[in-house]
Design an enzyme around this catalytic site. Structure first.
Site, PDB file in Angstrom:
ATOM      1  N   GLU A 394       0.876  -1.182   0.000  1.00 39.20           N
ATOM      2  CA  GLU A 394       0.000   0.000   0.000  1.00 39.20           C
ATOM      3  C   GLU A 394       0.908   1.224   0.000  1.00 39.20           C
ATOM      4  OE1 GLU A 394      -2.743  -0.642   3.232  1.00 39.20           O
ATOM      5  OE2 GLU A 394      -3.247  -2.641   2.471  1.00 39.20           O
ATOM      6  N   GLU A 622      -7.943   5.059   4.708  1.00 40.21           N
ATOM      7  CA  GLU A 622      -7.825   4.335   3.438  1.00 40.21           C
ATOM      8  C   GLU A 622      -7.797   5.386   2.339  1.00 40.21           C
ATOM      9  OE1 GLU A 622      -7.426   1.150   3.160  1.00 40.21           O
ATOM     10  OE2 GLU A 622      -7.993   0.396   5.149  1.00 40.21           O
TER      11      GLU A 622
END
Length: 660
Positions: A394, A622
């Site tokens: 990520e 997120e």
């Protein structure tokens, strides 16, 4: 003379073998051992180079053999990175052309960025298909790395997807009821893929780029599903400027339609570059073969460069730019360390670079401290932190923190009052890479080929966001027994004994962060992740044992909701009313914030541990649907998050003050 001719004739067959057996190509490719439809050729696969048939003593022949066989081995090594042995496949009915196997480039390096299926720059209206099994398997689901319903960044294995798949769970009567990823919405299964109807004899998935575009390659995956295995094993590609007249991608050698090798499992992205880039508006993928007994299902990303329209019929494609002159690229460990050193040298009076420990492979966990008194804890001045890269694949959070430290340094030197006040009143700590080992794994694969999970875990295979001590369970048990707060405190909970044992399964990265938390009295933090667009807040773990999801608020729920709303409300992408959900769950209906446990349970999360062990308020952000966005998307992602990153840090003065 006759003796010389007889000598040459005797060695002629051996020379033929040395140059390559009949039917073998220079790439060492052979058709897969599958049945094929008349007029259709399945994708090629790698096969071992054929050894010489016999030993030979001719000097020139030995030289030819050695040279050719070495060349085969080198090319085969490159090909193994692209495809795997093909499983049995089901083929489509006969087609009108007679394609041949594709002349693959020796090196698959993309020269164009992604068109934007994964990052959602391509809207649902730009996707069309010949047919779909259901709405939940429609063309809008044919996006690279799209997941089953309610996936979240945590859902990268079946035990994360739903507790009923864990070997430690009791048998469940109905997994559809208890597994939120099943995606039953209006009796329609939302899986991660476009799937054509079984009776569709000529399936296709079409993308409208809306502008003249130079198409250079395609990346495909199979179907992301808990219940089924489906993937396409070969496909053709066609192009059009009006969606009526189409032409195909052709082989250089044969001039026939090219058949591209596709996938051999559901998740590994497979890149195919076109033999010749094509300029068009529309592109179609036409599956030719797929897994036997399965369906024609795929997820895709298109590699494409915008092209200027000489006739001026189409508006120019808006460029993704930022007004800030920052280093917009992905940084591996060496480049990250170099950049942090440069920022420190540029702003030595407000920065300090330090390490909090090492990864399993010995890479240092570097932190950039930014304050008017770096290295000094000032009484009453809040300590705040951003942590990124807990999951190595990520990557956006890592780059945003590197951009943030550049921005703060530059704006401080320019005398920006907002930045000056922030650095004067706050001591900021930026940890861009908590899992550098995982990031290096993902970085080597590349932004489009890393897939959804590769590089997520540390080098020991540990998910760091499940690796912190579970302090929730002993607290809740004590509350049920009436021991809180008289006998058992509800804050600054100590580490359990089992967690401190030498043989406890605790990653070195986790230990380093816990010691960091203990050493510095942080009051505010955010943990940057990727794979969705939402802000989640504690508790992350459900109070009811084995519950997949359940609203589980903390006593400070109002504060956590405020902090989450501050970030979500100032994030451009989250506030875009026209954007579609990343996967299927629409968080915008609830302000793009959610209680972590009400989304999916995460035992051992850093958020819960930070709150219960150190009294630090921490949320998970997120940042993007795309975990590892392409470099050309970084300027836009920075603009999406810049104000949110600054505004969140400023919340220390609105109710979260002082130092613990």
């Amino acid at each position: 003379m006759w003796g010389l001719l007889l000598f040459l004739a005797a060695f002629a067959p051996a020379v033929g073998v040395g140059l390559g057996a009949p039917g073998a190509s220079v790439l060492g490719l052979a058709p897969p051992a599958t049945t094929e439809a008349p007029g259709s050729t399945p994708a090629p696969r790698s096969s071992p180079a054929q050894p010489p048939a016999g030993k030979d003593n001719g000097t020139s022949e030995q030289y030819v053999r050695i040279r050719i066989i070495k060349k085969k081995k080198v090319i085969m090594k490159k090909r193994k990175k692209l495809t795997r042995p093909r499983p049995l496949v089901t083929t489509r009915p006969p087609v009108t052309t007679s394609p041949r196997a594709l002349d693959l480039p020796e090196e698959q390096e993309a020269d164009c960025p992604p068109l934007g299926l994964e990052s959602l720059r391509v809207s649902d209206s730009q996707l069309e298909a010949s047919s779909s099994q259901s709405f939940g398997l429609g063309p809008h689901r044919g996006r690279l790395n799209i997941q089953v319903s309610n996936p979240g960044s945590e859902h990268d294995n079946l035990e994360d997807l739903c507790p009923c798949f864990s070997p430690h769970c009791p048998p469940w009567p109905d997994p559809h009821v208890l597994c939120p990823q099943s995606g039953l919405e209006d009796d329609d299964l939302y899986d991660g893929a476009w799937c054509a109807e079984q009776q569709d004899t000529e399936p296709w998935l079409q993308v409208d780029a809306r502008h003249p575009t130079r198409f250079s390659g395609i990346i495909t995956q199979g179907r992301n599903s808990v219940w089924r295995y489906d993937w396409v094993t070969s496909y053709k590609v066609q192009f059009s400027n009006d969606s009526w007249t189409w032409w195909g991608s052709r082989n250089h050698s044969s001039g026939m339609d090219a058949v591209f090798p596709a996938n051999s499992d559901p998740e590994t992205p497979v890149l195919n570059l076109l033999p010749e880039p094509q300029v068009a508006r529309f592109i179609r993928l036409l599956p030719q073969t797929w897994l036997q007994g399965g369906a024609s299902c795929l997820r895709a990303e298109i590699l494409a460069c915008p092209v200027s329209d000489p006739n001026g019929l189409f508006p120019e494609v808006p460029a993704m730019v930022s007004s800030d002159p920052l280093d917009f690229r992905h940084h591996n460990y060496k480049a990250m360390r170099k950049l942090m050193k440069q920022v420190n040298e540029q702003c030595p009076n407000i920065t300090r670079v330090y390490s909090i420990g090492k990864s399993h492979q010995g890479l240092k966990l570097y932190v950039m401290e930014m304050s008017d008194q770096p290295g000094e804890h000032e009484l009453g001045e809040p300590e705040v932190r951003y942590v990124a890269g807990m999951h190595g694949n990520e990557a956006l959070g890592r780059e945003l923190l590197l951009l943030l430290m550049q921005f703060l340094c530059r704006e401080f030197l320019r005398g920006d009052p907002r930045v000056t006040r922030l650095l004067t009143e706050t001591r900021i700590h930026l940890l861009p890479s908590m899992n550098p080992d995982g990031y290096e794994t993902a970085f080597r694969r590349g932004s489009e080929l890393v897939g959804w999970a590769e590089g997520r875990w540390n080098q020991q295979g540990i998910d760091l966001n499940h690796n912190f001590a579970d302090l929730n369970t002993p607290l809740w048990e004590a509350e049920d027994d009436g021991l809180v707060p008289d006998s058992v405190p509800n804050h600054h909970l100590p580490l359990p004994t089992y967690y401190t044992l030498p043989n406890a399964t605790v990653a070195p990265e986790t230990r380093a962060v816990i010691e960091w938390m203990t050493r510095i009295p942080f009051v505010l933090s955010a943990n940057l992740h990727g794979g969705e667009l939402v802000v989640s807040y504690p508790f992350d773990m459900t109070r009811t044992p084995w519950a997949a999801r359940e609203l589980t608020p903390t006593p400070d729920d109002a504060v956590f909701r405020w902090l989450s709303t501050v970030y979500a409300g100032t994030n451009r992408a989250m506030q875009d009313p026209d954007r579609r959900p990343c996967h299927s769950q629409d968080f915008s209906l609830h302000g793009n914030v959610i209680n972590g446990a009400d989304w999916h349970t995460v035992p051992g999360s850093m958020n819960d541990f930070s709150y219960l062990h150190t009294n630090c308020f921490e949320v998970t952000v997120e940042l993007s649907c795309d975990k590892f966005p392409h470099e050309n998307e970084l300027p836009q992602e920075w603009e999406n998050n810049k104000d949110a990153l600054l505004t969140y840090l400023e919340q220390h003065g609105l109710g979260i003050t002082g130092a613990c």
